[in-house]
Scaffold this motif. Structure first.
Motif, short mmCIF file in Angstrom:
data_model
loop_
_atom_site.label_atom_id
_atom_site.label_comp_id
_atom_site.label_asym_id
_atom_site.label_seq_id
_atom_site.Cartn_x
_atom_site.Cartn_y
_atom_site.Cartn_z
N GLU A 27 0.84 -1.20 0.00
CA GLU A 27 0.00 0.00 0.00
C GLU A 27 0.87 1.26 0.00
OE1 GLU A 27 -3.04 2.18 3.06
OE2 GLU A 27 -3.17 -0.01 2.93
N ASP A 28 1.97 1.25 0.76
CA ASP A 28 2.90 2.38 0.78
C ASP A 28 3.56 2.56 -0.59
OD1 ASP A 28 2.56 3.02 3.55
OD2 ASP A 28 3.95 1.39 4.07
N ILE A 29 3.96 1.47 -1.21
CA ILE A 29 4.60 1.54 -2.52
C ILE A 29 3.63 2.09 -3.56
CG2 ILE A 29 5.61 0.15 -4.39
CD1 ILE A 29 6.80 -1.62 -2.07
N LYS A 30 2.37 1.66 -3.49
CA LYS A 30 1.35 2.18 -4.40
C LYS A 30 1.15 3.68 -4.17
CE LYS A 30 -3.41 1.65 -5.84
NZ LYS A 30 -4.66 1.95 -5.24
N LEU A 31 1.11 4.09 -2.90
CA LEU A 31 0.96 5.51 -2.57
C LEU A 31 2.14 6.31 -3.13
CD1 LEU A 31 -0.31 7.95 -1.13
CD2 LEU A 31 0.98 7.25 0.93
N ILE A 32 3.35 5.80 -2.97
CA ILE A 32 4.54 6.49 -3.48
C ILE A 32 4.44 6.68 -4.99
CG2 ILE A 32 7.03 6.20 -3.88
CD1 ILE A 32 7.09 4.95 -0.98
N GLN A 33 4.05 5.65 -5.72
CA GLN A 33 3.92 5.79 -7.18
C GLN A 33 2.86 6.81 -7.53
OE1 GLN A 33 5.91 4.48 -9.76
NE2 GLN A 33 4.79 6.16 -10.68
N GLU A 34 1.73 6.77 -6.83
CA GLU A 34 0.65 7.73 -7.10
C GLU A 34 1.10 9.15 -6.74
OE1 GLU A 34 -2.63 6.02 -4.93
OE2 GLU A 34 -3.19 4.76 -6.64
N MET A 35 1.92 9.29 -5.69
CA MET A 35 2.45 10.61 -5.33
C MET A 35 3.37 11.14 -6.43
SD MET A 35 3.10 10.11 -1.24
CE MET A 35 4.04 11.64 -1.07
N PHE A 36 4.23 10.27 -6.97
CA PHE A 36 5.09 10.69 -8.09
C PHE A 36 4.22 11.12 -9.28
CE2 PHE A 36 8.88 8.39 -6.32
CZ PHE A 36 9.76 9.47 -6.39
N ASP A 37 3.20 10.32 -9.62
CA ASP A 37 2.31 10.66 -10.73
C ASP A 37 1.65 12.02 -10.51
OD1 ASP A 37 2.93 8.19 -11.87
OD2 ASP A 37 1.05 7.24 -11.23
N THR A 38 1.15 12.22 -9.30
CA THR A 38 0.46 13.47 -8.95
C THR A 38 1.41 14.65 -9.01
OG1 THR A 38 -1.06 12.23 -7.52
CG2 THR A 38 -0.88 14.62 -7.12
N MET A 39 2.60 14.48 -8.43
CA MET A 39 3.60 15.55 -8.42
C MET A 39 4.00 15.93 -9.85
SD MET A 39 7.38 15.50 -6.71
CE MET A 39 7.97 14.30 -7.90
N HIS A 40 4.29 14.94 -10.68
CA HIS A 40 4.69 15.22 -12.06
C HIS A 40 3.56 15.89 -12.84
CE1 HIS A 40 7.98 12.00 -11.58
NE2 HIS A 40 8.53 13.18 -11.51
N GLU A 41 2.35 15.41 -12.67
CA GLU A 41 1.19 15.99 -13.36
C GLU A 41 0.99 17.46 -12.96
OE1 GLU A 41 -2.18 16.04 -15.88
OE2 GLU A 41 -0.62 14.54 -15.72
N SER A 42 1.37 17.79 -11.73
CA SER A 42 1.19 19.15 -11.20
C SER A 42 2.44 20.02 -11.39
CB SER A 42 0.84 19.08 -9.72
OG SER A 42 -0.34 18.32 -9.53
N ASN A 43 3.44 19.49 -12.08
CA ASN A 43 4.70 20.21 -12.32
C ASN A 43 5.42 20.59 -11.03
OD1 ASN A 43 4.52 20.17 -15.19
ND2 ASN A 43 2.95 21.74 -15.03
N GLN A 51 -0.04 16.06 2.00
CA GLN A 51 -0.61 16.93 0.97
C GLN A 51 -1.64 16.21 0.10
OE1 GLN A 51 3.50 18.42 -0.25
NE2 GLN A 51 2.18 20.15 -0.82
N VAL A 52 -1.60 14.88 0.10
CA VAL A 52 -2.60 14.10 -0.64
C VAL A 52 -3.51 13.33 0.31
CG1 VAL A 52 -1.24 13.96 -2.76
CG2 VAL A 52 -0.99 12.16 -1.03
N GLY A 53 -3.55 13.78 1.57
CA GLY A 53 -4.51 13.23 2.52
C GLY A 53 -4.07 12.01 3.29
N GLU A 54 -2.80 11.65 3.21
CA GLU A 54 -2.29 10.47 3.91
C GLU A 54 -1.35 10.90 5.03
OE1 GLU A 54 -3.04 7.28 3.49
OE2 GLU A 54 -4.41 7.67 1.83
N LEU A 55 -1.66 10.54 6.25
CA LEU A 55 -0.84 10.93 7.40
C LEU A 55 0.27 9.90 7.65
CD1 LEU A 55 -3.50 12.42 9.82
CD2 LEU A 55 -1.79 13.62 8.44
N ARG A 56 1.16 9.80 6.67
CA ARG A 56 2.32 8.92 6.77
C ARG A 56 3.57 9.75 6.49
NH1 ARG A 56 0.47 4.02 2.82
NH2 ARG A 56 -1.56 4.94 2.62
N GLN A 57 4.67 9.43 7.16
CA GLN A 57 5.92 10.16 6.96
C GLN A 57 6.61 9.68 5.68
OE1 GLN A 57 8.35 10.04 10.50
NE2 GLN A 57 6.77 11.01 11.75
#
Length: 112
Positions: A27-43, A51-57
């Motif tokens: 689940e963490d690995i999936k979140l990390i990939q989705e965070m990369f996708d989101t970050m890149h899409e947002s430049n 920042q994407v609603g997940e309270l994980r460090q």
């Protein structure tokens, strides 16, 4: 590719303390990939899980498109902790949770 919603300044989740990740799960690995996708899409060049609603460090960084980061690889950082800082430099920065605002920010030149 999954794009996550980015919570904006003022949202309560941005004020909460993220939880330590004791074991990296699928689940963490999936979140990390989705965070990369989101970050890149947002430049963006960096994005924290809260920042994407997940309270994980967890945070992701990709400075490979910046002149100073040429040749670097994207990284995911889990449970970050600054041990040592040296020097100081200033650079104009933005934040994906505060769109359309850029300011000069002073940071340590190197950290460990």
């Amino acid at each position: 590719m999954a794009i996550l919603p980015i919570y904006l300044y003022g949202n309560e989740i941005l004020k909460k303390k993220a939880k330590h990740v004791s074991e990296v799960t699928d689940e963490d690995i999936k979140l990390i990939q989705e965070m990369f996708d989101t970050m890149h899409e947002s430049n963006g060049i960096g994005l924290a899980a809260n920042q994407v609603g997940e309270l994980r460090q967890i945070l992701v960084v990709d400075i490979s498109d910046m002149e100073a980061g040429e040749g670097t690889k994207p990284i995911a950082i889990i449970n970050p902790e600054v041990i040592e800082e040296e020097g100081e430099w200033e650079m104009e920065e933005g934040c994906l949770s505060i769109p359309d605002v850029r300011e000069k920010v002073k940071r340590a030149e190197t950290i460990r």
